[in-house]
Design a protein around this motif. Structure first.
Motif, PDB file in Angstrom:
ATOM      1  N   ASP A  11     -45.859  25.733 -63.174  1.00 54.51           N
ATOM      2  CA  ASP A  11     -45.996  27.175 -63.155  1.00 54.51           C
ATOM      3  C   ASP A  11     -47.140  27.712 -64.000  1.00 54.51           C
ATOM      4  O   ASP A  11     -47.363  28.913 -64.001  1.00 54.51           O
ATOM      5  CB  ASP A  11     -44.675  27.843 -63.579  1.00 54.51           C
ATOM      6  CG  ASP A  11     -43.798  26.961 -64.413  1.00 54.51           C
ATOM      7  OD1 ASP A  11     -44.262  26.457 -65.428  1.00 54.51           O
ATOM      8  OD2 ASP A  11     -42.639  26.759 -64.025  1.00 54.51           O
ATOM      9  N   THR A  13     -50.177  27.238 -63.309  1.00 62.66           N
ATOM     10  CA  THR A  13     -51.305  27.464 -62.422  1.00 62.66           C
ATOM     11  C   THR A  13     -51.537  28.946 -62.183  1.00 62.66           C
ATOM     12  O   THR A  13     -52.657  29.441 -62.284  1.00 62.66           O
ATOM     13  CB  THR A  13     -51.092  26.741 -61.078  1.00 62.66           C
ATOM     14  OG1 THR A  13     -50.876  25.362 -61.321  1.00 62.66           O
ATOM     15  CG2 THR A  13     -52.306  26.918 -60.180  1.00 62.66           C
ATOM     16  N   ARG A  14     -50.481  29.681 -61.861  1.00 61.01           N
ATOM     17  CA  ARG A  14     -50.643  31.113 -61.616  1.00 61.01           C
ATOM     18  C   ARG A  14     -51.110  31.837 -62.868  1.00 61.01           C
ATOM     19  O   ARG A  14     -51.917  32.763 -62.797  1.00 61.01           O
ATOM     20  CB  ARG A  14     -49.323  31.704 -61.110  1.00 61.01           C
ATOM     21  CG  ARG A  14     -49.231  31.744 -59.594  1.00 61.01           C
ATOM     22  CD  ARG A  14     -47.920  32.313 -59.129  1.00 61.01           C
ATOM     23  NE  ARG A  14     -46.879  31.294 -59.153  1.00 61.01           N
ATOM     24  CZ  ARG A  14     -45.609  31.538 -58.861  1.00 61.01           C
ATOM     25  NH1 ARG A  14     -45.222  32.764 -58.563  1.00 61.01           N
ATOM     26  NH2 ARG A  14     -44.727  30.568 -58.873  1.00 61.01           N
ATOM     27  N   THR A  42     -54.211  25.296 -52.802  1.00 59.25           N
ATOM     28  CA  THR A  42     -53.407  25.671 -53.973  1.00 59.25           C
ATOM     29  C   THR A  42     -53.747  27.081 -54.427  1.00 59.25           C
ATOM     30  O   THR A  42     -52.851  27.901 -54.692  1.00 59.25           O
ATOM     31  CB  THR A  42     -53.651  24.676 -55.123  1.00 59.25           C
ATOM     32  OG1 THR A  42     -53.263  23.373 -54.708  1.00 59.25           O
ATOM     33  CG2 THR A  42     -52.865  25.072 -56.363  1.00 59.25           C
ATOM     34  N   GLU A  45     -52.386  29.730 -51.924  1.00 57.93           N
ATOM     35  CA  GLU A  45     -50.941  29.980 -51.993  1.00 57.93           C
ATOM     36  C   GLU A  45     -50.571  30.800 -53.218  1.00 57.93           C
ATOM     37  O   GLU A  45     -49.785  31.755 -53.133  1.00 57.93           O
ATOM     38  CB  GLU A  45     -50.188  28.646 -51.991  1.00 57.93           C
ATOM     39  CG  GLU A  45     -48.673  28.771 -52.122  1.00 57.93           C
ATOM     40  CD  GLU A  45     -48.039  29.564 -50.990  1.00 57.93           C
ATOM     41  OE1 GLU A  45     -46.917  30.057 -51.189  1.00 57.93           O
ATOM     42  OE2 GLU A  45     -48.664  29.694 -49.921  1.00 57.93           O
ATOM     43  N   HIS A  46     -51.131  30.452 -54.364  1.00 59.88           N
ATOM     44  CA  HIS A  46     -50.780  31.184 -55.579  1.00 59.88           C
ATOM     45  C   HIS A  46     -51.316  32.609 -55.552  1.00 59.88           C
ATOM     46  O   HIS A  46     -50.624  33.551 -55.965  1.00 59.88           O
ATOM     47  CB  HIS A  46     -51.304  30.442 -56.811  1.00 59.88           C
ATOM     48  CG  HIS A  46     -50.475  29.251 -57.183  1.00 59.88           C
ATOM     49  ND1 HIS A  46     -49.189  29.353 -57.665  1.00 59.88           N
ATOM     50  CD2 HIS A  46     -50.744  27.912 -57.152  1.00 59.88           C
ATOM     51  CE1 HIS A  46     -48.691  28.148 -57.903  1.00 59.88           C
ATOM     52  NE2 HIS A  46     -49.617  27.261 -57.603  1.00 59.88           N
ATOM     53  N   THR A  47     -52.534  32.809 -55.079  1.00 56.28           N
ATOM     54  CA  THR A  47     -53.080  34.171 -55.035  1.00 56.28           C
ATOM     55  C   THR A  47     -52.351  35.017 -53.995  1.00 56.28           C
ATOM     56  O   THR A  47     -52.190  36.231 -54.179  1.00 56.28           O
ATOM     57  CB  THR A  47     -54.586  34.149 -54.746  1.00 56.28           C
ATOM     58  OG1 THR A  47     -54.846  33.402 -53.545  1.00 56.28           O
ATOM     59  CG2 THR A  47     -55.346  33.530 -55.911  1.00 56.28           C
ATOM     60  N   ARG A  49     -49.173  34.914 -53.387  1.00 56.79           N
ATOM     61  CA  ARG A  49     -47.948  35.396 -54.037  1.00 56.79           C
ATOM     62  C   ARG A  49     -48.260  36.477 -55.068  1.00 56.79           C
ATOM     63  O   ARG A  49     -47.533  37.470 -55.186  1.00 56.79           O
ATOM     64  CB  ARG A  49     -47.232  34.225 -54.706  1.00 56.79           C
ATOM     65  CG  ARG A  49     -46.691  33.188 -53.738  1.00 56.79           C
ATOM     66  CD  ARG A  49     -45.963  32.071 -54.482  1.00 56.79           C
ATOM     67  NE  ARG A  49     -45.488  31.036 -53.586  1.00 56.79           N
ATOM     68  CZ  ARG A  49     -44.812  29.972 -53.987  1.00 56.79           C
ATOM     69  NH1 ARG A  49     -44.533  29.802 -55.268  1.00 56.79           N
ATOM     70  NH2 ARG A  49     -44.416  29.069 -53.110  1.00 56.79           N
ATOM     71  N   LEU A  50     -49.338  36.286 -55.811  1.00 56.01           N
ATOM     72  CA  LEU A  50     -49.697  37.270 -56.835  1.00 56.01           C
ATOM     73  C   LEU A  50     -50.120  38.602 -56.203  1.00 56.01           C
ATOM     74  O   LEU A  50     -49.821  39.672 -56.739  1.00 56.01           O
ATOM     75  CB  LEU A  50     -50.821  36.715 -57.709  1.00 56.01           C
ATOM     76  CG  LEU A  50     -50.433  35.545 -58.617  1.00 56.01           C
ATOM     77  CD1 LEU A  50     -51.673  34.895 -59.223  1.00 56.01           C
ATOM     78  CD2 LEU A  50     -49.487  36.005 -59.727  1.00 56.01           C
TER      79      LEU A  50
END
Length: 383
Positions: A11, A13-14, A42, A45-47, A49-50
């Motif tokens: 976690d 990473t975000r 990667t 996917e994280h951006t 969600r953010l």
């Protein structure tokens, strides 16, 4: 071609993405992937969600020379905040930090480590939660102490400095608070902050040496803060370096920190007549900053030698090329440095011979900022 890291970071990473955008400004996904050396999928996917949570915003597309226009992403620092709490012997430092890692507010409250810590900490945290402006934005709280902590549960095994042992601090705080609570060691918190906001911007592998009332050593290896399987990592100050010596708070004799922490520095100064029994470390620091005491420089150089020998062993084992020095005694580093570097560079074939030392300005709020960063990294905070 930029090499990609293969070690998973969970976690963090975000949080690294938020920290990068908070310090570097708006970047597109390819730039984020290149700066953090992550895979494009990667980052996407994280951006995604953010963005969905409102923690990032997309700016107007920028047309490139080749390919589709790139869309810069920008952190929205006011979209959420975390509370960081650093517990010291006689006071508690709190900071509220935005998503970009910047401190919004900071405060100091009295604390008695010899009394039940739970009601004292709850009073401090609930005061922040009750703030009509800031309280609704708080997503999590991080609490850090100078103790051996199981960071998964917040269970404190032992804190010699406070006289605590077998304390379920995380469990008791979570039972009373409406937001997620993370409890960890204060040096690991500051090591995380170095990874997110400072040394980690340029280095993937480094050590964080904390010097003050205690001595600790944090390690970042391939952009992961090393914790160890039982939460006991970082207790560098309890490295045995002498068969005899002052009694340490852990009960042993000859621990590194008894020779190199605040008390160790004062004892060394008293032995050569540079301090009285009533002299405080704050007074000694002030005298050093004013300058003009060659004898004090000799004392500090000797202490730096002891510290350097111990750190050199870690550097040679791990091969870490950089050390960030933090803590209240950073102001004494010009005196400690000659002995420290001489000990580190005794052999030209070792990693320690080539190490780079970065000294950080320090105040008591830095541990609390690290706690806020840890809270931001908790899985449920940015869900």
């Amino acid at each position: 071609m930029i090499a990609r890291r293969v070690v998973p970071r969970g976690d963090l990473t975000r949080v690294e993405i938020l920290a990068l955008l908070g310090t570097a400004g708006a970047l597109d996904r390819r730039q984020i992937a290149a700066r953090l050396r992550l895979g494009d999928a990667t980052v996407h996917e994280h951006t995604r969600r953010l963005l969905a949570c409102g923690y990032l915003r997309a700016l107007a597309p920028q047309a490139g020379a080749v390919g589709r226009p790139r869309i810069p992403l920008q952190v929205v620092p006011e979209a959420a905040a975390t509370l960081g709490v650093r517990v010291a012997t006689d006071h508690v430092v709190t900071v509220v930090a935005g998503l970009d890692g910047r401190v919004i507010t900071s405060d100091v409250s009295p604390f008695d480590c010899h009394s039940d810590p739970i009601p004292q900490l709850l009073a401090v945290i609930n005061h922040r939660l009750a703030d009509p402006t800031m309280g609704p934005r708080l997503r999590a709280v991080g609490v850090v102490t100078p103790s051996s902590v199981d960071s998964a549960t917040g269970y404190i095994r032992v804190c010699p400095r406070f006289g605590w042992s077998e304390l379920p601090l995380g469990e008791r705080l979570r039972a009373e608070l409406p937001i997620p609570v993370l409890v960890d060691n204060d040096l690991r918190a500051s090591t995380t902050a170095e990874l997110l906001y400072r040394t980690g911007r340029e280095h993937d592998d480094f050590l964080v040496l904390g010097i003050g009332d205690g001595v600790g050593l944090g390690a970042v290896l391939q952009r992961r803060v090393h914790r160890g399987p039982s939460g006991l990592s970082g207790e560098f100050g309890h490295t045995p370096v002498a068969a005899t010596g002052p009694r340490c708070s852990c009960g042993a004799r000859g621990c590194l920190e008894t020779l190199t922490n605040d008390d160790g520095i004062l004892r060394a100064a008293r032995r050569v007549g540079l301090a009285e029994a009533a002299t405080t470390i704050e007074e000694l620091r002030a005298r050093w900053v004013r300058g003009g005491e060659p004898a004090l420089a000799d004392v500090l150089a000797g202490i730096g030698t002891v510290l350097g020998r111990a750190v050199a062993g870690v550097v040679n084992l791990l091969g870490t090329p950089t050390i960030a020095v933090i803590g209240e005694n950073h102001v004494l580093w010009p005196g400690l440095e000659p002995g420290f570097l001489a000990a580190m560079r005794t052999s030209q074939v070792t990693a320690a011979h080539r190490v780079q030392v970065i000294v950080r300005p320090w105040d008591d709020a830095q541990h609390a900022l690290g706690a806020a960063g840890l809270a931001l990294a908790a899985p449920e905070t940015l869900a």
